[in-house]
Design an enzyme around this catalytic site. Structure first.
Site, mmCIF file in Angstrom:
data_model
loop_
_atom_site.group_PDB
_atom_site.id
_atom_site.type_symbol
_atom_site.label_atom_id
_atom_site.label_comp_id
_atom_site.label_asym_id
_atom_site.label_seq_id
_atom_site.Cartn_x
_atom_site.Cartn_y
_atom_site.Cartn_z
ATOM 1 N N GLY A 50 0.766 -1.248 0.000
ATOM 2 C CA GLY A 50 0.000 0.000 0.000
ATOM 3 C C GLY A 50 0.799 1.301 0.000
ATOM 4 O O GLY A 50 0.266 2.327 0.373
ATOM 5 N N LYS A 152 2.290 -0.745 -14.774
ATOM 6 C CA LYS A 152 3.589 -1.436 -14.857
ATOM 7 C C LYS A 152 3.544 -2.477 -15.975
ATOM 8 O O LYS A 152 2.565 -3.213 -16.114
ATOM 9 C CB LYS A 152 3.880 -2.128 -13.527
ATOM 10 C CG LYS A 152 5.167 -2.939 -13.561
ATOM 11 C CD LYS A 152 5.714 -3.175 -12.194
ATOM 12 C CE LYS A 152 4.949 -4.237 -11.432
ATOM 13 N NZ LYS A 152 5.465 -4.336 -10.050
#
Ligand SMILES: C[S@@+](CC[C@H](N)C(=O)[O-])C[C@H]1O[C@@H](n2cnc3c(N)ncnc32)[C@H](O)[C@@H]1O
Length: 197
Positions: A50, A152
């Protein structure tokens, strides 16, 4: 194979109270391409543990909202952040925005998702590209017109071919390999600005 190298960015993340060193990738991307702003509604696909949530929560402020979803159990360390909502769902099983308690598409979609890797390059590249293709297929459901994307990607010829085809979905399309990416990693990030829904 997973491993944790305790490098400069690992120690920096500890010192700065971030949950992962990946935060410096998003920070560099955001500094350069101005992805996040106050009041944004953001979805972070595969957020766990996170650090991107921590960074985004701060950037969007009290008026904003960041929703994170991951197949891992909810990370309780983030529950003190009032503009964050977390789900333990596979992002590809989210059918409607209402399941996330929102009724409008997001201004920003973030995806730092990675598949389980095998160490066999061709298999890992294929799995990674599958994930990326699936995220692009979710964009019409999740991303507002003129919204921004950070995703990504693992380098491969097929990934390059796929990305070229997606370029026209955004007014701006950039590739960046942030400084904090480990030298052994094949990853880089695609930044799409101003989605043409
Ligand atoms: C590299 S980590 C994300 C790190 C995060 N950006 C941070 O800053 O802490 C990738 C995450 O993607 C999650 N993931 C992979 N496939 C997923 C899927 N289909 N749905 C939800 N989460 C997924 C994994 O469980 C993992 O936690």
């Amino acid at each position: 194979m997973t491993f944790k190298v305790k490098d400069h960015y690992f120690h920096k993340a500890k010192k700065d109270n971030f949950l992962a060193r990946s935060v410096y990738k998003l920070e560099e991307i955001d500094d350069r391409y101005k992805i996040l702003k106050k009041g944004d509604q953001v979805i972070d696909l595969g957020y766990h543990p996170g650090s991107w949530i921590q960074y985004t929560s701060e950037k969007i402020g009290k008026e904003g909202l960041v929703i994170g979803s991951d197949i891992k159990p909810i990370n309780n360390k983030l529950l003190n952040l009032t503009n964050v909502r977390l789900f333990d769902k596979d992002v590809f099983n989210i059918e409607t925005l209402a399941e996330l308690g929102v009724f409008e598409r997001f201004g920003v979609v973030l995806s730092d998702m990675a598949p389980n890797t095998t160490g066999i390059q061709s298999v890992d590249q294929t799995r990674s590209l599958n994930l990326v293709e699936m995220v692009f297929s979710l964009l019409p459901k999740f991303l507002k017109p003129r919204g921004n994307l950070v995703i990504k990607v693992f380098e491969s010829h097929d990934a390059q071919v796929f990305l070229k085809e997606q370029k026209s979905s955004f007014e701006e399309f950039h590739y960046l390999r942030p400084k904090s990416v480990r030298s052994v990693s094949k990853e880089f990030f695609v930044i799409g600005k101003n989605f043409r829904a």
